[in-house]
Design a protein around this motif. Structure first.
Motif, PDB file in Angstrom:
ATOM      1  N   THR A 192      -1.308 -10.832   0.814  1.00 63.57           N
ATOM      2  CA  THR A 192       0.130 -10.059  -0.140  1.00 63.57           C
ATOM      3  C   THR A 192      -0.045 -10.119  -1.956  1.00 63.57           C
ATOM      4  O   THR A 192       1.227  -9.699  -1.889  1.00 63.57           O
ATOM      5  N   CYS A 193      -0.536  -9.571  -2.121  1.00 63.27           N
ATOM      6  CA  CYS A 193      -1.152  -8.069  -3.539  1.00 63.27           C
ATOM      7  C   CYS A 193      -1.105  -7.134  -2.888  1.00 63.27           C
ATOM      8  O   CYS A 193       0.163  -7.047  -3.305  1.00 63.27           O
ATOM      9  N   LEU A 194      -2.204  -6.479  -2.357  1.00 62.98           N
ATOM     10  CA  LEU A 194      -2.001  -5.722  -2.198  1.00 62.98           C
ATOM     11  C   LEU A 194      -1.320  -4.764  -1.418  1.00 62.98           C
ATOM     12  O   LEU A 194      -0.526  -3.558  -1.302  1.00 62.98           O
ATOM     13  N   PHE A 248       0.724  -1.213  -1.780  1.00 63.36           N
ATOM     14  CA  PHE A 248      -0.246  -0.630  -1.068  1.00 63.36           C
ATOM     15  C   PHE A 248       0.065   0.249  -1.671  1.00 63.36           C
ATOM     16  O   PHE A 248       0.059   1.862  -0.744  1.00 63.36           O
ATOM     17  N   MET A 249      -0.099   0.993  -3.390  1.00 64.11           N
ATOM     18  CA  MET A 249      -0.119   2.309  -3.902  1.00 64.11           C
ATOM     19  C   MET A 249      -1.462   2.615  -4.224  1.00 64.11           C
ATOM     20  O   MET A 249      -1.718   1.778  -5.420  1.00 64.11           O
ATOM     21  N   ALA A 250      -1.577   3.759  -4.950  1.00 57.93           N
ATOM     22  CA  ALA A 250      -2.588   4.096  -5.881  1.00 57.93           C
ATOM     23  C   ALA A 250      -1.704   4.022  -7.163  1.00 57.93           C
ATOM     24  O   ALA A 250      -1.307   5.099  -7.358  1.00 57.93           O
ATOM     25  N   MET A 297       2.930 -11.927   6.043  1.00 59.34           N
ATOM     26  CA  MET A 297       3.340 -11.162   7.911  1.00 59.34           C
ATOM     27  C   MET A 297       3.935 -10.512   8.585  1.00 59.34           C
ATOM     28  O   MET A 297       4.410  -9.862   8.521  1.00 59.34           O
ATOM     29  N   ALA A 298       4.865 -11.025   7.017  1.00 54.12           N
ATOM     30  CA  ALA A 298       6.391  -9.447   7.084  1.00 54.12           C
ATOM     31  C   ALA A 298       5.404  -8.343   6.881  1.00 54.12           C
ATOM     32  O   ALA A 298       5.911  -6.885   6.914  1.00 54.12           O
ATOM     33  N   PHE A 299       4.731  -8.061   5.546  1.00 49.73           N
ATOM     34  CA  PHE A 299       3.908  -6.346   5.363  1.00 49.73           C
ATOM     35  C   PHE A 299       3.192  -6.596   6.483  1.00 49.73           C
ATOM     36  O   PHE A 299       3.765  -5.270   6.632  1.00 49.73           O
ATOM     37  N   LEU A 339      -7.888   9.413   2.425  1.00 51.66           N
ATOM     38  CA  LEU A 339      -8.527   8.851   2.949  1.00 51.66           C
ATOM     39  C   LEU A 339      -8.874   8.246   1.363  1.00 51.66           C
ATOM     40  O   LEU A 339      -9.700   7.063   1.136  1.00 51.66           O
ATOM     41  N   VAL A 340      -9.410   9.149   0.249  1.00 54.86           N
ATOM     42  CA  VAL A 340     -10.158   8.755  -0.707  1.00 54.86           C
ATOM     43  C   VAL A 340      -9.732   7.401  -1.631  1.00 54.86           C
ATOM     44  O   VAL A 340     -10.199   6.231  -1.668  1.00 54.86           O
ATOM     45  N   VAL A 341      -8.201   7.860  -2.023  1.00 58.41           N
ATOM     46  CA  VAL A 341      -6.728   6.887  -2.421  1.00 58.41           C
ATOM     47  C   VAL A 341      -7.168   5.423  -1.683  1.00 58.41           C
ATOM     48  O   VAL A 341      -7.417   4.145  -2.376  1.00 58.41           O
ATOM     49  N   ARG A 342      -7.288   5.358  -0.443  1.00 59.39           N
ATOM     50  CA  ARG A 342      -7.070   4.408   0.083  1.00 59.39           C
ATOM     51  C   ARG A 342      -7.978   3.823   0.250  1.00 59.39           C
ATOM     52  O   ARG A 342      -8.015   1.946   0.012  1.00 59.39           O
ATOM     53  N   THR A 343      -9.349   3.778   0.363  1.00 56.77           N
ATOM     54  CA  THR A 343     -10.338   3.677   0.111  1.00 56.77           C
ATOM     55  C   THR A 343     -11.112   2.984  -1.061  1.00 56.77           C
ATOM     56  O   THR A 343     -11.343   1.679  -1.620  1.00 56.77           O
ATOM     57  N   ALA A 344     -10.455   3.565  -2.481  1.00 62.19           N
ATOM     58  CA  ALA A 344     -10.130   3.182  -3.370  1.00 62.19           C
ATOM     59  C   ALA A 344      -9.569   2.156  -3.721  1.00 62.19           C
ATOM     60  O   ALA A 344      -9.893   0.815  -4.266  1.00 62.19           O
ATOM     61  N   LEU A 345      -8.408   1.399  -2.729  1.00 66.03           N
ATOM     62  CA  LEU A 345      -7.743   0.433  -2.738  1.00 66.03           C
ATOM     63  C   LEU A 345      -7.932  -0.774  -1.620  1.00 66.03           C
ATOM     64  O   LEU A 345      -7.676  -1.744  -3.177  1.00 66.03           O
ATOM     65  N   ALA A 346      -8.630  -0.320  -0.797  1.00 70.07           N
ATOM     66  CA  ALA A 346      -9.350  -1.570  -0.277  1.00 70.07           C
ATOM     67  C   ALA A 346     -10.685  -2.416  -0.982  1.00 70.07           C
ATOM     68  O   ALA A 346     -11.163  -2.859  -0.830  1.00 70.07           O
ATOM     69  N   VAL A 347     -10.941  -0.849  -2.097  1.00 68.73           N
ATOM     70  CA  VAL A 347     -12.435  -1.778  -2.904  1.00 68.73           C
ATOM     71  C   VAL A 347     -11.771  -2.550  -3.715  1.00 68.73           C
ATOM     72  O   VAL A 347     -11.771  -3.596  -4.063  1.00 68.73           O
ATOM     73  N   TYR A 348     -10.226  -2.302  -4.486  1.00 65.84           N
ATOM     74  CA  TYR A 348      -9.929  -2.791  -5.354  1.00 65.84           C
ATOM     75  C   TYR A 348     -10.011  -4.357  -4.502  1.00 65.84           C
ATOM     76  O   TYR A 348     -10.166  -5.630  -5.404  1.00 65.84           O
ATOM     77  N   GLY A 349      -9.005  -3.967  -3.552  1.00 63.42           N
ATOM     78  CA  GLY A 349      -8.480  -5.351  -2.502  1.00 63.42           C
ATOM     79  C   GLY A 349      -9.715  -6.987  -2.333  1.00 63.42           C
ATOM     80  O   GLY A 349      -9.712  -7.431  -3.167  1.00 63.42           O
ATOM     81  N   GLY A 350     -10.821  -5.560  -1.958  1.00 61.05           N
ATOM     82  CA  GLY A 350     -11.958  -6.899  -2.027  1.00 61.05           C
ATOM     83  C   GLY A 350     -12.502  -7.365  -3.320  1.00 61.05           C
ATOM     84  O   GLY A 350     -12.688  -8.853  -3.444  1.00 61.05           O
ATOM     85  N   LEU A 351     -12.464  -6.744  -4.422  1.00 64.32           N
ATOM     86  CA  LEU A 351     -12.585  -7.238  -5.735  1.00 64.32           C
ATOM     87  C   LEU A 351     -12.105  -7.812  -6.483  1.00 64.32           C
ATOM     88  O   LEU A 351     -12.441  -8.919  -7.212  1.00 64.32           O
ATOM     89  N   PHE A 352     -10.725  -7.581  -5.852  1.00 65.05           N
ATOM     90  CA  PHE A 352      -9.887  -8.693  -6.413  1.00 65.05           C
ATOM     91  C   PHE A 352      -9.974 -10.122  -5.654  1.00 65.05           C
ATOM     92  O   PHE A 352     -10.187 -11.663  -6.912  1.00 65.05           O
ATOM     93  N   SER A 353     -10.168 -10.168  -5.337  1.00 63.53           N
ATOM     94  CA  SER A 353     -10.910 -11.216  -3.829  1.00 63.53           C
ATOM     95  C   SER A 353     -11.841 -12.250  -4.441  1.00 63.53           C
ATOM     96  O   SER A 353     -11.794 -13.251  -4.904  1.00 63.53           O
ATOM     97  N   VAL A 354     -13.025 -11.300  -4.543  1.00 60.72           N
ATOM     98  CA  VAL A 354     -13.929 -11.583  -5.144  1.00 60.72           C
ATOM     99  C   VAL A 354     -14.179 -12.309  -6.615  1.00 60.72           C
ATOM    100  O   VAL A 354     -14.782 -13.971  -6.833  1.00 60.72           O
ATOM    101  N   PHE A 355     -13.064 -11.127  -7.735  1.00 64.46           N
ATOM    102  CA  PHE A 355     -12.908 -12.373  -8.990  1.00 64.46           C
ATOM    103  C   PHE A 355     -11.937 -13.586  -8.730  1.00 64.46           C
ATOM    104  O   PHE A 355     -11.930 -14.241  -9.729  1.00 64.46           O
TER     105      PHE A 355
END
Length: 527
Positions: A52-54, A58-60, A374-376, A12-28
């Motif tokens: 398409t990015c993460l 989707f791995m830590a 969509m394939a992902f 759960l910690v790993v997935r949450t961190a990746l989701a936060v990364y994805g949000g920050l990538f979008s912002v930047f």
């Protein structure tokens, strides 16, 4: 490690961190694209990045961490140059006000016609930045932005040496070009350089001091430079390498109806487009440098393009030197996708042919990248098997008997050897390697390290080994530059086969076959 220390070690910690990364990538990505592109182009680029990015992997991994610091460093560098330009403009205005209040000084005020022309051009093509999502340049002085730029670049080096070095190289090139072409409008003072140097040094000094205090400075430096001699040579692949096996290529491009093959080609086309994006950025760098010299581009826009393109060029060098396969380009998608925004917007790419083709190119980009996104989604939705691990629940397309059987017969905290790859099993089963190596892959480790690992396994008397006998078949597709001698002569594999016996054949969720092996003289599990 820090997140695990604070919140506990779980999926759960790993997935949450990746989701936060994805949000920050979008912002930047949005903030950088919005400076020179319309709002819709910036939002479309963020949409393509999100799907398409993460989701691509989707791995830590440290690659995502270092990419986050790259985004932060480039954003701060852009804000730094903006603040410097704002400072220079404010100084010019003050000089003009003084000259107007005291007419004799009017003759000393340098106001060539080119300055007035560039001001009008700059006003006509002002940077289009969202006032809600972008902080005012006056909030931080240029020195603070320079300090932040150096700090994030240095942290990138600590997380991934090659990526950080490429980023710094790109910054050096970009700042040099901006200074030369700025014609006095963007001039970096002593405070700027001092702040940049301080930002680059403090993370490195702190890290070196920490390891030196623990009498581990020499091992740290040896491990730091080791990948350049071994890991990189084995991972060298052709530019844009896809990691597809011959069987996968045949299934995708040579089987099925013509319609099926066309749909497949459309879906995988981003795999060929993404590696081209940094090359396009290098070409555009030359185009915009030429435009800046001819006065065809507003100074602020020229500075933005030159700095970002130079950073992309430096990052491209780091990818080429380490592993130029498709996934390493995807790791840098938050920066490379800016090229897509520039192409779809086209405000500063002129030419009749480019203008005529832009709508078609935009549609093709949206359709192709949406298809792979969509394939992902389909791939992730196909997972229907819930697997209970010691780190939390995971979902897979098939049952993973490796995890289930190992957890049933090996206690948490025990030492087992997973060979040669997939150290993720250590984490999922809460077990640990009897060696100091994360994994031992033929060709990536020296013979001396193989012998060291064998001694550690022998000393620990590790009871269980998870051995994948068919791993050699993957080497040809994924690591084609591996010397054949390491495949033909595998000391660790030979040791395992001589000192352990197979008890059960297990299968991973990905269809990989593992042998659950017990040390000779010990009994196999009853079930």
């Amino acid at each position: 490690a820090l997140l695990f220390r604070i919140f506990g070690s779980s999926m759960l910690v790993v997935r949450t961190a990746l989701a936060v990364y994805g949000g920050l990538f979008s912002v930047f990505t949005y903030l950088l694209a919005r400076r020179v592109c319309s709002r819709w182009c910036a939002l479309l680029t963020v949409y393509l990045l999100t799907i398409t990015c993460l989701p691509w992997r989707f791995m830590a991994l440290h690659n995502w961490d270092s990419t986050l610091w790259v985004c932060a460093a480039i954003y701060c560098a852009v804000r730094w140059l903006e603040a410097v330009a704002d400072r220079q403009a404010a100084g010019s205005r003050r000089k003009a006000e003084v000259a107007q209040s005291f007419p004799p000084l009017e003759t000393l005020r340098p106001l060539p016609e080119s300055l007035e022309k560039s001001r009008r051009l700059r006003k006509a093509r002002s940077l289009r930045v969202s006032s809600l999502l972008s902080l005012s340049p006056r909030l931080w002085s240029p020195s603070w932005w320079a300090l932040a730029t150096g700090s994030f670049a240095s942290i990138t080096v600590l997380f991934e040496q090659s990526k950080g070095a490429g980023l710094i190289l790109g910054f050096v090139l970009g700042i040099a070009l901006v200074t030369l072409l700025g014609r006095g409008r963007i001039w970096l003072g002593a405070k700027d350089w001092s702040a940049l140097g301080a930002g680059l040094l403090w993370p490195l000094v702190l890290t070196l001091a920490y390891f030196a205090a623990h009498h581990a400075l020499h091992p740290m430096l040896v491990d730091w430079f080791w990948p350049f001699h071994h890991y990189t040579s084995v991972n060298r692949v052709p530019y844009g390498y896809q990691d597809w096996s011959s069987v996968s290529r045949k299934e995708m491009f040579y089987s099925g109806s013509l319609t099926t093959r066309l749909v497949t080609l459309l879906t995988v086309s981003p795999c060929f487009v993404i590696p081209v994006l940094p090359i396009v950025a290098v070409v555009l760098l030359g185009y915009w440098v030429f435009g800046a010299r001819r006065g065809m581009l507003a100074p602020e826009r020229a500075a933005h393009y030159i700095l970002v393109c130079s950073s992309v060029a430096g990052l491209l060098i780091s990818v080429i030197l380490v592993r130029a396969n498709i996934i390493h380009f995807v790791y840098l998608a938050p920066i490379f996708y800016l090229v897509l925004a520039w192409l779809m917007d086209g405000a500063d790419i002129h030419g009749r042919l480019v203008t005529a083709m832009r709508p078609l190119v935009t549609i093709l980009i949206l359709v192709a990248f949406t298809a792979v996104g969509m394939a992902f989604v389909v791939r992730n939705r196909s997972g229907h098997e819930r697997i209970k691990t010691r780190r939390g629940w995971v979902t897979a397309p098939a049952a993973d008997t490796v995890v289930q059987y190992t957890q049933a017969h090996v206690a948490a905290g025990s030492k087992i050897l997973v060979y040669p790859y997939l150290p993720l099993y250590y984490y999922l089963t809460a077990t640990y390697s009897p060696t100091r190596f994360e994994y031992l892959q033929p060709g990536m480790n020296t013979r001396k390290q193989d012998e060291e690992a064998i001694r550690e396994v022998e000393t620990s008397r590790a009871r269980v080994v998870l051995f994948e006998p068919g791993f050699d078949e993957k080497i040809a597709a994924s690591w084609p530059n591996t010397p054949m001698g390491f495949i033909a002569n595998d000391p660790v594999g030979d040791y395992i086969l001589a000192h352990y016996r197979s008890c059960k054949v297990l299968q991973s969720a990905g269809g990989w076959r593992f042998l659950f092996m017990i040390r000779n003289g010990l009994a196999c599990p009853k079930k």
